[in-house]
Design a protein around this motif. Structure first.
Motif: not given
Ligand code: DC
Length: 227
Positions: A65-75
């Motif tokens: 589980l991980r959060f990807g790079p932010v491209t505007g808005g929620r990761p």
């Protein structure tokens, strides 16, 4: 490394406020509810019952589980490398997340994940037990709440905007069920930490909540880091 913990029930405005606060401070947002949602979704897809704590714990430990790079808005939330951000928001998965989150093996597996993510730098973590269990030494702790009417209305507006097919009474009933389950579970129930600042967002819009949150952070942090 600064840790801001924002806890509270569903629909109190945590996600939008935490996101905007993180943006203002230049901190990383960690949406811990997304991790419980990921376990509920993966369980559904792999045929694991939402009642089977042991199997769910093993499943939670096996997922990447991980959060990807932010491209505007929620990761975006990545499960085993795949972006599942939309799938974890289905109403059915909200109930599933609440159910799976009551099992101690699931909480133990995700505790490690959250602590690892939180230690990466300056972070805003939003959830239910960040200030009480995950990071009891967080630099700032906020318990964001609102009346059940205000919370149901917000969630209803959100759902209506997405699929145009929501029922306010049903949203309210589901929210009450989830609150009841989240607040009464034996392990890490939803409750304010003794040293959390309580903020009631019932009569406030997002800007109002954000202004109060920012003021709290600035009051408490020696080095606010705001841009
Ligand atoms: O914040 P959310 O609605 O995405 O959370 C989904 C469920 O996950 C929520 O009903 C309770 C659980 N949860 C939890 O038990 N502990 C957390 N820190 C975050 C969420």
């Amino acid at each position: 490394m600064t840790i801001v913990a924002i806890d509270g029930p569903a629909g109190a405005g945590k996600s939008s406020a935490a996101l905007r606060l993180a943006e203002r401070l230049g901190y990383t947002l960690i949406d811990t509810g997304a991790l419980y949602r990921a376990v509920a979704l993966a369980a559904r897809e792999q045929g694991v019952s939402w009642e089977d704590g042991e199997a769910l714990g093993a499943l939670a430990s096996s997922l990447e589980l991980r959060f990807g790079p932010v491209t505007g808005g929620r990761p975006p939330l990545l499960i085993d490398g795949v972006d599942r951000s939309d799938d974890i928001r289905a109403p059915e998965i909200s109930q599933g997340a609440s159910q799976v989150s009551a099992h101690p093996p699931v909480r133990a597996a995700l505790l490690e994940v959250q602590r690892r993510m939180g230690r990466q730098g300056d972070v805003v973590l939003e959830g239910r037990d960040i200030g009480t269990v995950v990071f009891p030494d967080a630099d700032v702790k906020v318990f964001l709440t609102a009346s059940v009417e205000a919370r149901a209305r917000r969630r209803y507006d959100e759902l209506k905007g997405r699929d145009g097919d929501a029922d306010l009474d049903e949203v309210r009933r589901e929210m009450e069920t989830r609150d009841q389950r989240d607040s009464t579970r034996a392990v890490a129930p939803l409750k304010p930490a003794d040293d959390a600042v309580r903020l009631d967002s019932s009569g406030l819009d997002l800007d109002g909540v954000l202004a109060k949150l920012e003021a709290l952070v600035r009051e408490r942090l020696p080095r606010p880091g705001a841009r």
